[in-house]
Design an enzyme around this catalytic site. Structure first.
Site, PDB file in Angstrom:
ATOM      1  N   ASP A 174       0.962  -1.138   0.035  1.00  0.00           N
ATOM      2  CA  ASP A 174       0.114  -0.061  -0.020  1.00  0.00           C
ATOM      3  C   ASP A 174       0.757   1.183  -0.083  1.00  0.00           C
ATOM      4  O   ASP A 174       0.641   2.189   0.829  1.00  0.00           O
ATOM      5  CB  ASP A 174      -0.910  -0.066   1.299  1.00  0.00           C
ATOM      6  CG  ASP A 174      -0.161   0.244   2.472  1.00  0.00           C
ATOM      7  OD1 ASP A 174       1.015  -0.367   2.751  1.00  0.00           O
ATOM      8  OD2 ASP A 174      -0.851   0.642   3.379  1.00  0.00           O
ATOM      9  N   ASP A 230       6.929   0.838   2.252  1.00  0.00           N
ATOM     10  CA  ASP A 230       6.743  -0.146   1.408  1.00  0.00           C
ATOM     11  C   ASP A 230       7.656   0.180  -0.033  1.00  0.00           C
ATOM     12  O   ASP A 230       8.321  -0.941  -0.500  1.00  0.00           O
ATOM     13  CB  ASP A 230       5.354   0.023   0.526  1.00  0.00           C
ATOM     14  CG  ASP A 230       4.288  -0.143   1.716  1.00  0.00           C
ATOM     15  OD1 ASP A 230       4.147   0.787   2.302  1.00  0.00           O
ATOM     16  OD2 ASP A 230       3.717  -1.349   1.706  1.00  0.00           O
TER      17      ASP A 230
END
Lengths: 357, 357, 357, 357
Positions: free
Chosen positions: D57, D62
């Site tokens: 996400d 990330d």
């Protein structure tokens, strides 16, 4: 707050006439249907037919609902999707095939759906209709599960609806897991539906499986929540209390099933256990719950009165998990509203039951 | 499941006769009451009187309920206990004293009770009856809070009930925190009560303050749970829906308050704001909720029909916390059942309202 | 976030000296205590004594905690309040009287408290310490329950605290229902306390009776919520994990109880069953949970490290009902913070255990 | 209960040697990778590569995790699936494409996944990483969303895993909705996975987004429940507390990003806002949460210590909804256990970060 469908006297008269016509038409087409399974109807007629996808956890009342659909001439059943509920999904598949065999309609595709709830793992199956969901009167010549389609239920729903944009009426008489899975697969599904009919939920917090909760909703509360949240198509709900208010006396059953056709004998047989249990519990009446939702889907006129209201599902609560919540004061600010069925035209309904067997 | 109080024609006739007698008797004794506040009645009469403890969160409808009790000749109000609810407990105490002053009954002891819920700290006060709970028409000559008893509400309930074993009818038209506190103080309290009357809860999950919950129960769900669990005396509940089904047209109010007594003018004044709000919301009717419970406590015959059922309260749930749960299928195996009021004799009820002012 | 009690070297030296002095003093006064039960101490000494109210659900570890208090010379036990928990309140009363008899301190008043949780009716008693909470080794000469005070526990707490303003240390090693009831009786109670010590709750969601919940809190989550919400006095909590981190090897027990005094033999006897069970479960250690809270209450120096944090209790949840919630990021905006014990001075603790028997 | 991976000295020595070799090998192959995107590797080498599907996400951490995977020579990224979380799914798709562009790896297929939680509709996005999830430093030359695959994320996961039976390591550093959807699409998916690595959940009920809950789990508690329930493959979880315990000083960041490659400059740029916020909140450390899960997936040796325990997710609760529940006493009788990471080899981890940019 109550929604009364407009039906001035003149319209009703017309309706009655058309009803008679339909009735005659049905008798006439019946023979055709038996032989040709709708395929012989000319394109014009076919175009005007109601296209149904039936989602079941059959269950005796699911069976009656299916038979009701199959006995209606202007209805085309595109497919039947099965899920866990009254009994295991394997039993449900087998039961549906048995119904189709009795109705000589094994041409209708049957799809395997969810075998367990979306989130919950509680087992609510209560063997109300016997351990196989069908009165524990197994048929040694039951059709094989090989007849079940390879395609999964949720994919089938998506594909059938996409192939028949704005024409499909989806009826669920089961826990709503297949419908929840389908809308997750294709979020645009609801807007392509003509309508959704559901048997499930409570209107006054009078449950059956739990104090406040109805079986289909309690079986998979998250699925029910998702369906009531995402299916923004016209939605009609036959709640548990609604079906109770409109039960039929067991004496109706005696008459109804006294015709001794193959179909009526089949229903009589699979119904025996649950009828016995109900009578022992002093329930003087026969409640073919799922059939009310089906009748409404097939014929608007069966339900002259509905209430339009936003609904959701309680997901927490000790006594209330799975209970349908009616937001009459619009505290949830939810735009989409559903139609909660209030009244049945019992004469019409009984006639449909009679035609079903 | 429905419980219809036995009332053969002959009994009803007798009742009517006694009612007329009572009525005359009341008119006669009224003067005495004003001067002597029940103390002048001879012992025999006093013994036959209904002894009431009234628990309120006044609130305009609580006020009407109190006035109804005070206007009934065979009723003796032992005390009024106050708690947080429609407004702060200070406001409630002040409001009750104002009612007693208007009724010339400042001799009745008033007790301070809980100022907040047992567990919850959410503030549900919605100023429905104005910010002071009494229509925001303050009285510069309102009685002083010095008149409030030193003894706390829960202790007063325990002491009054113990001093009048099996004779006291307890009426709560408020969140149930004082009653929960009293039974925690003296667990044997319920079996010494003659009866308990409650305004609160829902019967069909149609709430007012929340989607599924009624104000008095939602204000303190744990208290409601405790009271429904521990008060095993005969218990009668006037639910929110029950009061809604038996609302009166605003036109009744106009007539009712047109007598222009001191009391009617007082009610008219404190009712003004909430009436205005209700009318703006297109509520065509006047719902003096608490007065239904009071009427039932004073006169059984006002409620010809009740349902006997075990009940509890949902303590969890997103939409359902504080909702009353009716266990019609006895899944909870709860021995104690309560009477859920179903029908009102509206003529009798209106007469009681008329007498109250 | 961690709170390290200030203890500069010089202070520690002084403390040590005072400790030695105390120790000698204790030995010296022991004889006096045995004969005079503190009443013989001169007023000056008495004034400096720590005044304790002990709230228990005894329970073997409660017994050890009580014995620890009774063996400490500068501690005066004002009363012992009992409630349901490890076993019924009747058993708890009997067990406490047995402890007092063994300690020759039947002069200490014992009070009956709650026999069930505030709201919940689940029975969590698990007979960990035997069916009577005391190892199932009944004493035919146990003191009679006639010795229990007439006054109820919550009233006793209120009265004792009011009579000793700002001097009383309240210790609860039980479900918190008596404390919740007391603060409901007198909301000003907490500000009149010197301190509150609690054995209960979890710090890391590692429960014992449920996955995430500790026995005392889970037994009555609403009571725990109320106590953590309303007792704004200095509050010290010995959580379940904290006691686990500071367990003692069973070999310590062997040595500890080898002195074969009347008291040590008593402890050995009532401990036998639970020790056996623990050993069968491969728990290599002895966890006298309640004694940690008592040791901390008696002697600050036993707990050199604490964490100061706002806490509350989860009242809902499938796995987490009754779990203590630590609001380290101040999301709750709660002003009052408690001290969560982190470290034990095990040598001091062991010495206190040794002195206890 | 603690699981210590066997690593006798000799093995470690071998590991170190192989590590050096790998390191050299990596440097050598890097060039190849840049030009040929793994396709140029001979079949033998390819067969030995770790095949990853990364579910994100993104979010800055990330991004770092993806860059870490792309910089590891024996890793093949089969695809990246995106879902709602730190920011909208559209932003996540755009952010992932920006990362791939910087890494010159736009050949890796990127798939659109869920845009909202399974059941819940609460919005937990907190713009921690800026309103676009990537520090609000938009790139006018960002790749177009046209590069996103037509196939949906859940279908891609199912297809990629089926095409690489028992070889795929699935890593989710996002709310678990895509994984929940994938297992609903194909219930046999988990047994075809080599392993599952998750960044999410709490181990000690110390949450970030709520008091007790971690962002990824709280964002979609039902999805987390389903994944922990259905993914019975070897599962490794990097919890929030675990990442906190292993934070790096901001000074490491300074050094780390001082190399001023295109990649390091990119990270520095998108990290700026959140670093600033963290520093204002006096957080002295840098927590690249998702990178810990990625490091573990790429190299077992980074996590020398884990705890093997059955886990589930609390779905109800006021403070605890979405909290991971560790069933250390096996009260749930759950057969499948996961590995909760306990220790990090920080030197190895830092080296992997360094290589990533």
């Amino acid at each position: 707050m109550l929604y009364l469908k407009h039906s001035p006297a003149s319209t009703i008269k017309q309706l009655k006439q058309s009803f008679n016509l339909t009735f005659i038409f049905r008798k006439a087409t019946k023979h055709v249907v038996i032989n040709n399974h709708s395929s012989g109807l000319n394109p014009v007629v076919k175009h005007r037919m109601k296209k149904l996808i039936i989602d079941v956890d059959a269950g005796v009342d699911d069976a009656i609902a299916i038979m009701m659909a199959l006995s209606t001439p202007d209805v085309e059943v595109l497919g039947i999707t099965c899920c866990y509920g009254n009994t295991s999904v394997e039993n449900v598949l087998r039961n549906v095939l048995r119904v189709l065999k009795v109705c000589d309609r094994l041409d209708i595709p049957v799809y395997r759906g969810c075998s367990k709830p979306l989130v919950d793992h509680e087992n609510h199956a209560d063997n109300f209709f016997g351990s196989d969901g069908f009165g524990d009167v197994p048929d040694p010549h039951a059709p094989s599960l090989d007849l079940v389609q390879q395609k999964k239920a949720k994919q089938a729903i998506v594909d059938l609806v996409n192939a028949n944009d704005k024409e499909v009426i989806l009826i669920s008489t089961a826990p709503l897991m297949n419908l929840a899975a389908a809308v997750q697969l294709d979020p645009s599904l609801p807007k392509k539906l003509k309508a959704l009919y559901i048997m499930g939920g409570t209107i006054e917090a009078r449950g059956n499986i739990t104090i406040c909760g109805e079986f289909n909703f309690v079986c998979d509360p998250e699925a029910a929540y998702i369906v009531l949240d995402c299916y923004t198509c016209p939605t009609y709900i036959a709640t548990w209390e609604f079906t109770c208010w409109n039960c039929l006396p067991w004496s109706f059953c005696d008459t109804w099933l006294s015709v001794h056709t193959e179909k009526s004998d089949f229903v009589e047989k699979i119904l025996r256990i649950s009828r016995q249990v109900r009578c022992e519990q002093k329930h003087q009446e026969f409640n073919p719950c799922d059939a009310y939702a089906m009748a409404a889907a097939i014929n608007d006129a069966v339900i002259p009165k509905s209430e339009e209201v936003a609904v959701t599902v309680e997901l927490q609560g000790i006594y209330t998990r799975g209970m349908m919540v009616l937001d009459r004061d619009e505290k949830l600010k939810k735009e989409h509203k559903v139609f909660i069925m209030k009244n049945v035209d019992l004469e019409k309904f009984k006639e449909m039951l009679i035609n079903a067997v």
